[in-house]
Design a protein around this motif. Sequence first.
Motif, short mmCIF file in Angstrom:
data_model
loop_
_atom_site.label_atom_id
_atom_site.label_comp_id
_atom_site.label_asym_id
_atom_site.label_seq_id
_atom_site.Cartn_x
_atom_site.Cartn_y
_atom_site.Cartn_z
N ARG A 1 23.64 -56.85 -19.89
CA ARG A 1 23.85 -57.95 -18.93
C ARG A 1 22.94 -59.10 -19.32
NH1 ARG A 1 28.15 -56.92 -15.87
NH2 ARG A 1 28.16 -54.82 -15.05
N GLN A 2 23.50 -60.30 -19.41
CA GLN A 2 22.69 -61.48 -19.72
C GLN A 2 22.01 -61.97 -18.45
OE1 GLN A 2 24.65 -64.73 -21.74
NE2 GLN A 2 23.07 -66.16 -21.09
N ALA A 3 20.76 -62.33 -18.57
CA ALA A 3 20.01 -62.86 -17.44
C ALA A 3 20.59 -64.20 -17.01
CB ALA A 3 18.54 -63.04 -17.83
N GLU A 4 20.46 -64.50 -15.73
CA GLU A 4 20.94 -65.78 -15.20
C GLU A 4 20.13 -66.95 -15.76
OE1 GLU A 4 23.51 -66.40 -13.08
OE2 GLU A 4 24.08 -64.29 -13.07
N ALA A 5 18.82 -66.76 -15.83
CA ALA A 5 17.93 -67.82 -16.31
C ALA A 5 17.93 -67.86 -17.83
CB ALA A 5 16.52 -67.58 -15.80
N THR A 6 17.70 -69.03 -18.37
CA THR A 6 17.58 -69.18 -19.82
C THR A 6 16.12 -69.45 -20.16
OG1 THR A 6 18.07 -71.53 -19.66
CG2 THR A 6 19.92 -70.06 -20.11
N TRP B 1 15.34 -58.93 -32.54
CA TRP B 1 15.93 -58.03 -33.52
C TRP B 1 15.87 -58.60 -34.93
CZ3 TRP B 1 20.85 -55.44 -31.05
CH2 TRP B 1 20.45 -54.75 -29.90
N CYS B 2 16.39 -59.80 -35.15
CA CYS B 2 16.39 -60.34 -36.52
C CYS B 2 15.14 -61.16 -36.82
CB CYS B 2 17.65 -61.16 -36.80
SG CYS B 2 17.81 -62.71 -35.88
N ARG B 3 14.49 -61.67 -35.79
CA ARG B 3 13.26 -62.46 -35.92
C ARG B 3 13.39 -63.62 -36.90
NH1 ARG B 3 8.52 -57.94 -35.33
NH2 ARG B 3 9.16 -57.27 -33.27
N ASP B 4 14.57 -64.18 -36.95
CA ASP B 4 14.81 -65.33 -37.82
C ASP B 4 14.15 -66.57 -37.21
OD1 ASP B 4 15.91 -67.49 -39.29
OD2 ASP B 4 17.68 -66.31 -39.76
N VAL B 5 13.34 -67.25 -37.98
CA VAL B 5 12.65 -68.44 -37.46
C VAL B 5 13.46 -69.72 -37.66
CG1 VAL B 5 10.35 -67.46 -37.69
CG2 VAL B 5 11.31 -68.74 -39.59
N HIS B 6 14.58 -69.63 -38.36
CA HIS B 6 15.45 -70.78 -38.59
C HIS B 6 16.82 -70.52 -37.98
CE1 HIS B 6 12.44 -72.43 -41.24
NE2 HIS B 6 12.41 -71.30 -41.90
N LEU B 7 16.85 -70.05 -36.75
CA LEU B 7 18.11 -69.66 -36.13
C LEU B 7 19.06 -70.84 -35.93
CD1 LEU B 7 17.06 -67.13 -33.36
CD2 LEU B 7 18.33 -66.66 -35.45
N PRO B 8 20.31 -70.66 -36.34
CA PRO B 8 21.32 -71.68 -36.08
C PRO B 8 22.00 -71.46 -34.73
CG PRO B 8 22.24 -69.98 -37.47
CD PRO B 8 20.80 -69.62 -37.23
N ASN B 9 21.54 -70.49 -33.97
CA ASN B 9 22.19 -70.11 -32.72
C ASN B 9 21.17 -69.93 -31.61
OD1 ASN B 9 22.17 -67.58 -34.81
ND2 ASN B 9 21.34 -66.99 -32.83
N ASP B 10 21.68 -69.77 -30.39
CA ASP B 10 20.80 -69.55 -29.23
C ASP B 10 20.40 -68.10 -29.13
OD1 ASP B 10 20.86 -72.20 -28.37
OD2 ASP B 10 22.69 -71.89 -27.19
N VAL B 11 19.30 -67.88 -28.43
CA VAL B 11 18.81 -66.54 -28.13
C VAL B 11 18.78 -66.41 -26.62
CG1 VAL B 11 16.80 -65.01 -28.27
CG2 VAL B 11 17.46 -66.38 -30.25
N VAL B 12 19.25 -65.27 -26.10
CA VAL B 12 19.28 -65.05 -24.66
C VAL B 12 18.63 -63.71 -24.34
CG1 VAL B 12 21.32 -66.48 -24.27
CG2 VAL B 12 21.59 -64.04 -24.72
N PHE B 13 18.28 -63.55 -23.06
CA PHE B 13 17.69 -62.30 -22.60
C PHE B 13 18.80 -61.41 -22.06
CE2 PHE B 13 15.80 -59.50 -19.44
CZ PHE B 13 14.76 -58.96 -20.17
N PHE B 14 18.87 -60.19 -22.60
CA PHE B 14 19.81 -59.19 -22.12
C PHE B 14 19.02 -58.02 -21.55
CE2 PHE B 14 22.72 -61.00 -25.38
CZ PHE B 14 23.84 -61.19 -24.59
N SER B 15 19.54 -57.43 -20.48
CA SER B 15 18.98 -56.19 -19.96
C SER B 15 20.04 -55.11 -20.06
CB SER B 15 18.51 -56.36 -18.51
OG SER B 15 19.62 -56.62 -17.68
N ALA B 16 19.57 -53.86 -20.08
CA ALA B 16 20.47 -52.72 -20.15
C ALA B 16 19.93 -51.63 -19.24
CB ALA B 16 20.56 -52.20 -21.59
#
Length: 163
Positions: A68-73, A82-97
């Motif tokens: 489940r993605q968190a409501e807040a960003t 997981w990938c720890r890429d420092v040059h991400l071309p995409n967003d990162v979100v908080f998921f809970s399980a």
Amino acid sequence: MLPLRESTIRAAFVNATRKELNDLTLPAGFDEIDWAKLDYLGWRDRKNPRRAFVVVPVDGEPVGIMLRQAEATPRTRAQCSWCRDVHLPNDVVFFSARRSGAGGRNGNTVGTLVCSEFECSANVRKTPPVAYVGFDVEAARDERIANLRMRAAGFAAEVLHEG
């Protein structure tokens, strides 16, 4: 990652109810997935964009996890755990399980920051910058892939732990 069939994916989920599994839709283009380029399978639910699914190999067996993605960003640009890429071309979100078993039924959850569309496998396969003369780019890429697999499997292990 080894190719998976729909029945294997559905049977792999450890923290989803039967109803949630019945509602599960496979990712778009499932039949065309290039499994050799994936370290885990992750996708968002087309019916509910705040729900997502990942299937992670753990000790050679697939472990399915509903997220489940968190409501807040995040207020600042977050780094994928997981990938720890420092040059991400995409967003990162908080998921809970929810945890599996009794822990999950009692409301226990675990969380992680992950690339919003699960691009980690592509991110770790990008050619890293040369850090110094003699830097082994292929070895660095292989290490990034291995670390992604380890971190994703570690998250799956936390979901499996009923604590």
